[in-house]
Design a protein around this motif. Sequence first.
Motif, short mmCIF file in Angstrom:
data_model
loop_
_atom_site.label_atom_id
_atom_site.label_comp_id
_atom_site.label_asym_id
_atom_site.label_seq_id
_atom_site.Cartn_x
_atom_site.Cartn_y
_atom_site.Cartn_z
N GLN A 31 28.03 1.65 -12.19
CA GLN A 31 28.19 1.34 -13.60
C GLN A 31 29.66 1.19 -13.96
O GLN A 31 30.04 0.31 -14.75
CB GLN A 31 27.55 2.45 -14.45
N PHE A 32 30.52 2.03 -13.40
CA PHE A 32 31.95 1.96 -13.68
C PHE A 32 32.51 0.60 -13.28
O PHE A 32 33.25 -0.03 -14.05
CB PHE A 32 32.67 3.08 -12.92
N VAL A 33 32.13 0.11 -12.10
CA VAL A 33 32.65 -1.17 -11.63
C VAL A 33 32.15 -2.32 -12.51
O VAL A 33 32.91 -3.24 -12.84
CB VAL A 33 32.25 -1.40 -10.16
N VAL A 34 30.89 -2.25 -12.91
CA VAL A 34 30.33 -3.30 -13.76
C VAL A 34 31.06 -3.36 -15.10
O VAL A 34 31.44 -4.44 -15.58
CB VAL A 34 28.82 -3.06 -13.97
N VAL A 35 31.29 -2.21 -15.73
CA VAL A 35 31.97 -2.19 -17.02
C VAL A 35 33.45 -2.52 -16.84
O VAL A 35 34.05 -3.21 -17.68
CB VAL A 35 31.80 -0.82 -17.70
N LEU A 36 34.04 -2.05 -15.76
CA LEU A 36 35.44 -2.34 -15.47
C LEU A 36 35.71 -3.83 -15.47
O LEU A 36 36.72 -4.31 -16.01
CB LEU A 36 35.81 -1.74 -14.11
N SER A 37 34.78 -4.59 -14.88
CA SER A 37 34.99 -6.03 -14.77
C SER A 37 34.93 -6.73 -16.11
O SER A 37 35.39 -7.86 -16.24
CB SER A 37 33.95 -6.64 -13.82
N THR A 38 34.37 -6.07 -17.12
CA THR A 38 34.35 -6.65 -18.46
C THR A 38 35.73 -6.65 -19.08
O THR A 38 36.12 -7.61 -19.75
CB THR A 38 33.38 -5.85 -19.37
N SER A 39 36.49 -5.59 -18.85
CA SER A 39 37.78 -5.43 -19.54
C SER A 39 38.99 -5.62 -18.65
O SER A 39 40.10 -5.75 -19.16
CB SER A 39 37.84 -4.04 -20.18
N VAL A 40 38.82 -5.62 -17.31
CA VAL A 40 39.99 -5.67 -16.43
C VAL A 40 40.76 -6.97 -16.60
O VAL A 40 41.96 -7.03 -16.32
CB VAL A 40 39.54 -5.47 -14.96
N VAL A 41 40.09 -8.03 -17.07
CA VAL A 41 40.78 -9.31 -17.22
C VAL A 41 41.61 -9.38 -18.51
O VAL A 41 42.50 -10.22 -18.62
CB VAL A 41 39.78 -10.49 -17.22
N ASN A 42 41.31 -8.51 -19.48
CA ASN A 42 41.88 -8.70 -20.81
C ASN A 42 43.41 -8.67 -20.82
O ASN A 42 44.06 -9.52 -21.42
CB ASN A 42 41.34 -7.64 -21.77
N VAL A 43 43.99 -7.67 -20.15
CA VAL A 43 45.43 -7.54 -20.19
C VAL A 43 46.11 -8.63 -19.34
O VAL A 43 47.28 -8.94 -19.54
CB VAL A 43 45.86 -6.13 -19.71
#
Length: 503
Positions: A31-43
Amino acid sequence: MPHLAEEPNAHGTADTRPAQRGALAALAAAQFVVVLSTSVVNVALPRIRDGVALSDTGMSWVVNAYGLAFGALLLLGGRAADLAGARRALAAGLGLFAAASVAAGLAGTPWLLIGARVAQGVGAAAAAPAALALVIRLFPPGGARARALGVWGAVSGAGGAAGVLLGGVLTEAFGWPWIFHACGLGAALALAAALRLVPADPVRPRTGVGRSRVDLLGGLSVTAAVAALVYGLTAVRSSGPADPHVLGPLAAAGVLLLLFLRAERRHPAPLLPPGLLRQGLVAPANLLMALLGAVWVGLFYYLPLLQQQVLGAGPLTAGLAQVPLAAANMLGSALAPRLAGPLGPYRTLAAGLLAQAAGLLWLALLTTPGTSLTGLTGPTTLIGLGLGIAFVQLTGAAVSGVRPADAGVSGGLVNTTRQLGGAIGLALLGSLATTVTTLTTTATGGPAADAAALADGYRAAFLLAAATAAASAALTPLLSRRATGRPTSAPTPDAPTTRGAHR
């Protein structure tokens, strides 16, 4: 393959807790990896834009392509977990996710990058509902499930905030492709842990379940409907509400939605089982989760842009500034079950939503070019606390009182509503922010990228997000009324989320 019954306790019976904890750790990692990929691109969006020549609209689609495929296919992924086995669906989803992440890091053109993000979303749509279904299967209603969902909420919130931090670190140190390579490595490690620690799917009698039982027409039609809806809403910012590029996709979304509803009525195993929305608190909890998703995705999209384009921070500095938000989010997730005991689950949920609203309003008031990064710590901490509390409560409510046979699809549905709420919310918030920025630029005659004009647009987005959170708090009585009106034989809504007393 491990089994849950491993160690005898003082009473001579099997102690399942060590095996459960190991399985929960593996599922939480997925779950952490799935959610991480939602926001990791933002910055990293400004660097990605320059690296593959993205337009401003294309930049938002790097976020939306993942969220859209993820959200639109979650129902199909949840049903696949119910029919084929949750552990099998989890393994297949994580494998595809890892491969697509590597492809995204290697992409050199906008379409290759966005296509890889779509493939990431497909893999996540298989993995996320399967992982939640396994948590529900491994932890019976009561305190054990409450604590497991607290962990689930903590890693989900931490994944969103940590994604921004990790994105900043990797972008600054190695370049933007490594944000995707890191996600691929994380998915591969989560897959290895799940295969080692999560119990195998129970053996089921052969019933002829096969490809014909999967509602492909329903899955494709709802996916296309949501894609058309989000595309139309996104096009408003560049084309205006009356443009054919807006009206055409919105009309297509309506037609495709009708096709989906017709397919659901005729299929022997529809994506939404008959009566699912009448089970437990499924309907009101998913409504509120959609609103929470709009606030969640909007926050993690616009906060890094505010920090970089208005306040002048670099990717690494902007990422480090997310640490207080991440810590507060994890704290809120851990506190949610404890607060629900004395306050009750619905007051706890309302408090979390109101905390978000207050924090977003505070953040909007500080959205000016002269604000320091440390000045944002107060509002982002308050937002993080409220987000963690609300997410845990709503997740628990959305899966409480659901039949075991529908555990996968109920997990898929709650993730669907959060992702689709986020995709639609981002489109609406983006249209508002772009409109306000354009009006300010026209009125002042300044450059299009003027920090003050951008700040006005981001402030408007944060104010709309605050109003959405406040409106969600006002709707929490829907959960109480639905619980009161259920038959007395139904499970109580508090069982999954508190020790004694939902989202």
